[in-house]
Design a protein around this motif. Structure first.
Motif, PDB file in Angstrom:
ATOM      1  N   LEU A   1      -7.978 -15.502   2.177  1.00  0.00           N
ATOM      2  CA  LEU A   1      -7.108 -15.792   1.038  1.00  0.00           C
ATOM      3  C   LEU A   1      -6.714 -17.264   1.013  1.00  0.00           C
ATOM      4  O   LEU A   1      -6.667 -17.887  -0.052  1.00  0.00           O
ATOM      5  CB  LEU A   1      -5.856 -14.912   1.089  1.00  0.00           C
ATOM      6  CG  LEU A   1      -6.075 -13.401   0.908  1.00  0.00           C
ATOM      7  CD1 LEU A   1      -4.754 -12.656   1.041  1.00  0.00           C
ATOM      8  CD2 LEU A   1      -6.716 -13.099  -0.447  1.00  0.00           C
TER       9      LEU A   1
ATOM     10  N   ASN B   1       2.076 -15.671   0.616  1.00  0.00           N
ATOM     11  CA  ASN B   1       3.220 -14.929   0.096  1.00  0.00           C
ATOM     12  C   ASN B   1       3.302 -13.602   0.837  1.00  0.00           C
ATOM     13  O   ASN B   1       2.325 -12.849   0.870  1.00  0.00           O
ATOM     14  CB  ASN B   1       3.081 -14.698  -1.411  1.00  0.00           C
ATOM     15  CG  ASN B   1       4.267 -13.965  -2.000  1.00  0.00           C
ATOM     16  OD1 ASN B   1       4.393 -12.756  -1.896  1.00  0.00           O
ATOM     17  ND2 ASN B   1       5.157 -14.721  -2.641  1.00  0.00           N
ATOM     18  N   HIS B   2       4.439 -13.337   1.425  1.00  0.00           N
ATOM     19  CA  HIS B   2       4.601 -12.142   2.251  1.00  0.00           C
ATOM     20  C   HIS B   2       4.272 -10.867   1.465  1.00  0.00           C
ATOM     21  O   HIS B   2       3.596  -9.959   1.977  1.00  0.00           O
ATOM     22  CB  HIS B   2       6.033 -12.082   2.782  1.00  0.00           C
ATOM     23  CG  HIS B   2       6.344 -10.818   3.524  1.00  0.00           C
ATOM     24  ND1 HIS B   2       5.870 -10.563   4.799  1.00  0.00           N
ATOM     25  CD2 HIS B   2       7.074  -9.725   3.174  1.00  0.00           C
ATOM     26  CE1 HIS B   2       6.297  -9.370   5.194  1.00  0.00           C
ATOM     27  NE2 HIS B   2       7.026  -8.845   4.230  1.00  0.00           N
ATOM     28  N   TYR B   3       4.706 -10.803   0.207  1.00  0.00           N
ATOM     29  CA  TYR B   3       4.546  -9.572  -0.570  1.00  0.00           C
ATOM     30  C   TYR B   3       3.113  -9.404  -1.072  1.00  0.00           C
ATOM     31  O   TYR B   3       2.538  -8.319  -0.983  1.00  0.00           O
ATOM     32  CB  TYR B   3       5.525  -9.570  -1.739  1.00  0.00           C
ATOM     33  CG  TYR B   3       6.966  -9.566  -1.292  1.00  0.00           C
ATOM     34  CD1 TYR B   3       7.553  -8.410  -0.783  1.00  0.00           C
ATOM     35  CD2 TYR B   3       7.733 -10.726  -1.356  1.00  0.00           C
ATOM     36  CE1 TYR B   3       8.864  -8.402  -0.349  1.00  0.00           C
ATOM     37  CE2 TYR B   3       9.055 -10.733  -0.926  1.00  0.00           C
ATOM     38  CZ  TYR B   3       9.616  -9.570  -0.424  1.00  0.00           C
ATOM     39  OH  TYR B   3      10.904  -9.561   0.009  1.00  0.00           O
ATOM     40  N   SER B   4       2.521 -10.474  -1.610  1.00  0.00           N
ATOM     41  CA  SER B   4       1.152 -10.354  -2.115  1.00  0.00           C
ATOM     42  C   SER B   4       0.163 -10.157  -0.976  1.00  0.00           C
ATOM     43  O   SER B   4      -0.782  -9.373  -1.092  1.00  0.00           O
ATOM     44  CB  SER B   4       0.778 -11.592  -2.941  1.00  0.00           C
ATOM     45  OG  SER B   4       0.826 -12.764  -2.150  1.00  0.00           O
ATOM     46  N   ASP B   5       0.377 -10.849   0.144  1.00  0.00           N
ATOM     47  CA  ASP B   5      -0.487 -10.660   1.311  1.00  0.00           C
ATOM     48  C   ASP B   5      -0.412  -9.216   1.798  1.00  0.00           C
ATOM     49  O   ASP B   5      -1.435  -8.587   2.107  1.00  0.00           O
ATOM     50  CB  ASP B   5      -0.094 -11.611   2.439  1.00  0.00           C
ATOM     51  CG  ASP B   5      -0.459 -13.057   2.136  1.00  0.00           C
ATOM     52  OD1 ASP B   5      -1.202 -13.294   1.166  1.00  0.00           O
ATOM     53  OD2 ASP B   5       0.006 -13.952   2.877  1.00  0.00           O
TER      54      ASP B   5
ATOM     55  N   GLN C   1      -1.948   5.569  -7.130  1.00  0.00           N
ATOM     56  CA  GLN C   1      -2.891   4.517  -6.769  1.00  0.00           C
ATOM     57  C   GLN C   1      -4.227   4.781  -7.451  1.00  0.00           C
ATOM     58  O   GLN C   1      -4.725   5.912  -7.457  1.00  0.00           O
ATOM     59  CB  GLN C   1      -3.094   4.465  -5.251  1.00  0.00           C
ATOM     60  CG  GLN C   1      -4.064   3.385  -4.805  1.00  0.00           C
ATOM     61  CD  GLN C   1      -4.324   3.406  -3.305  1.00  0.00           C
ATOM     62  OE1 GLN C   1      -3.901   4.322  -2.617  1.00  0.00           O
ATOM     63  NE2 GLN C   1      -5.017   2.417  -2.806  1.00  0.00           N
TER      64      GLN C   1
ATOM     65  N   PHE D   1       0.496  -6.597   0.065  1.00  0.00           N
ATOM     66  CA  PHE D   1      -0.072  -5.719  -0.959  1.00  0.00           C
ATOM     67  C   PHE D   1      -1.589  -5.647  -0.817  1.00  0.00           C
ATOM     68  O   PHE D   1      -2.187  -4.553  -0.838  1.00  0.00           O
ATOM     69  CB  PHE D   1       0.315  -6.236  -2.345  1.00  0.00           C
ATOM     70  CG  PHE D   1      -0.254  -5.435  -3.474  1.00  0.00           C
ATOM     71  CD1 PHE D   1       0.322  -4.218  -3.847  1.00  0.00           C
ATOM     72  CD2 PHE D   1      -1.370  -5.885  -4.175  1.00  0.00           C
ATOM     73  CE1 PHE D   1      -0.207  -3.469  -4.894  1.00  0.00           C
ATOM     74  CE2 PHE D   1      -1.900  -5.144  -5.215  1.00  0.00           C
ATOM     75  CZ  PHE D   1      -1.319  -3.938  -5.578  1.00  0.00           C
ATOM     76  N   ILE D   2      -2.237  -6.791  -0.655  1.00  0.00           N
ATOM     77  CA  ILE D   2      -3.699  -6.844  -0.534  1.00  0.00           C
ATOM     78  C   ILE D   2      -4.157  -6.184   0.766  1.00  0.00           C
ATOM     79  O   ILE D   2      -5.090  -5.370   0.770  1.00  0.00           O
ATOM     80  CB  ILE D   2      -4.199  -8.296  -0.614  1.00  0.00           C
ATOM     81  CG1 ILE D   2      -3.931  -8.869  -2.015  1.00  0.00           C
ATOM     82  CG2 ILE D   2      -5.690  -8.381  -0.283  1.00  0.00           C
ATOM     83  CD1 ILE D   2      -4.199 -10.347  -2.130  1.00  0.00           C
ATOM     84  N   ASN D   3      -3.496  -6.527   1.873  1.00  0.00           N
ATOM     85  CA  ASN D   3      -3.876  -5.954   3.167  1.00  0.00           C
ATOM     86  C   ASN D   3      -3.724  -4.432   3.178  1.00  0.00           C
ATOM     87  O   ASN D   3      -4.611  -3.711   3.633  1.00  0.00           O
ATOM     88  CB  ASN D   3      -3.028  -6.557   4.289  1.00  0.00           C
ATOM     89  CG  ASN D   3      -3.445  -7.967   4.637  1.00  0.00           C
ATOM     90  OD1 ASN D   3      -4.624  -8.305   4.586  1.00  0.00           O
ATOM     91  ND2 ASN D   3      -2.497  -8.814   4.980  1.00  0.00           N
TER      92      ASN D   3
ATOM     93  N   ILE E   1      -5.330 -19.300  -2.277  1.00  0.00           N
ATOM     94  CA  ILE E   1      -4.275 -18.404  -2.754  1.00  0.00           C
ATOM     95  C   ILE E   1      -3.040 -18.648  -1.900  1.00  0.00           C
ATOM     96  O   ILE E   1      -3.104 -18.526  -0.670  1.00  0.00           O
ATOM     97  CB  ILE E   1      -4.718 -16.932  -2.658  1.00  0.00           C
ATOM     98  CG1 ILE E   1      -5.937 -16.695  -3.557  1.00  0.00           C
ATOM     99  CG2 ILE E   1      -3.580 -15.994  -3.035  1.00  0.00           C
ATOM    100  CD1 ILE E   1      -6.511 -15.300  -3.464  1.00  0.00           C
TER     101      ILE E   1
END
Length: 204
Positions: A162, A170-174, A64, A176-178, A167
């Motif tokens: 978002l 999206n389950h994955y992008s949300d 990361q 990822f950001i969270n 924006i």
């Protein structure tokens, strides 16, 4: 038992706990690079070169990169996890990394600096306590009690923001950001202050 390893490159590795325990739990390295003003774009290109080499190293788990705030801060923090302390130490002291660090040295305001810890021990390291690390069950309770309110609060704040920015959901992008925001807050804001607040109990 404490062990300290020093490689040929400028920097240092601090190890805590017995080696056998660390090998079973994996290990993390926290690298900080203070970049000279105007060298950020050059450093980003250097990251594009070193990251793939790191990912192909034996025992690599994940990586990361926490970037500085543009025009305000100049410190990059890189957190890398390996499956064992030996594999991580092998990469940090490898000829490939030494050559890449030498290439990046003109960009550094300060020397290459890193610390190796087992698991999440780096979250519980304070200047006052030196290399002392709390017992595992206290680490678990402290981390759980810190991350639970963040896992509730951050999505409640970020998801509407978002959507306000249009924006798409999206389950994955949300997620990822969270998760990125939560990890950032845990490493740089919550745990350094929280561990100082509860240090009498934590290190008892």
């Amino acid at each position: 038992m404490k062990q300290k390893f020093r490689g040929n490159i400028k920097g240092h590795i601090k190890l805590t706990n017995k080696k056998s325990v660390m090998e079973n739990q994996g290990a993390s390295v926290v690298i900080t690079h203070h970049i000279l003003d105007g060298k950020q774009s050059q450093y980003e290109k250097w990251l594009d070169e070193i990251v793939p080499v790191t990912k192909h190293s034996e025992g690599f788990i994940d990586l990361q990169i926490i970037r500085p705030i543009p025009d305000l801060t100049f410190v990059y923090t890189v957190i890398i996890r390996f499956d064992t302390i030996n594999n991580l130490k092998s990469w940090m002291e490898s000829d490939n990394r030494k050559k890449l660090i030498e290439k990046a040295n003109p960009m550094f305001r300060k020397n290459d600096h890193y610390q190796i810890r087992s698991g999440l021990d780096f979250l519980f390291t304070t200047e006052n306590e030196g290399n002392k690390v709390p017992v595992r069950w206290k680490q678990f309770l402290a981390t759980w009690s810190a991350i639970y309110p963040l896992s509730v609060l951050i999505p409640a704040l970020i998801i509407p923001f978002l959507r306000f920015l249009h924006i798409p959901a999206n389950h994955y992008s949300d997620g990822f950001i969270n998760s990125g925001i939560i990890v950032f807050l845990m490493v740089f804001a919550v745990m350094p202050n929280y561990t100082r607040l509860i240090k009498k109990w934590l290190y008892k």
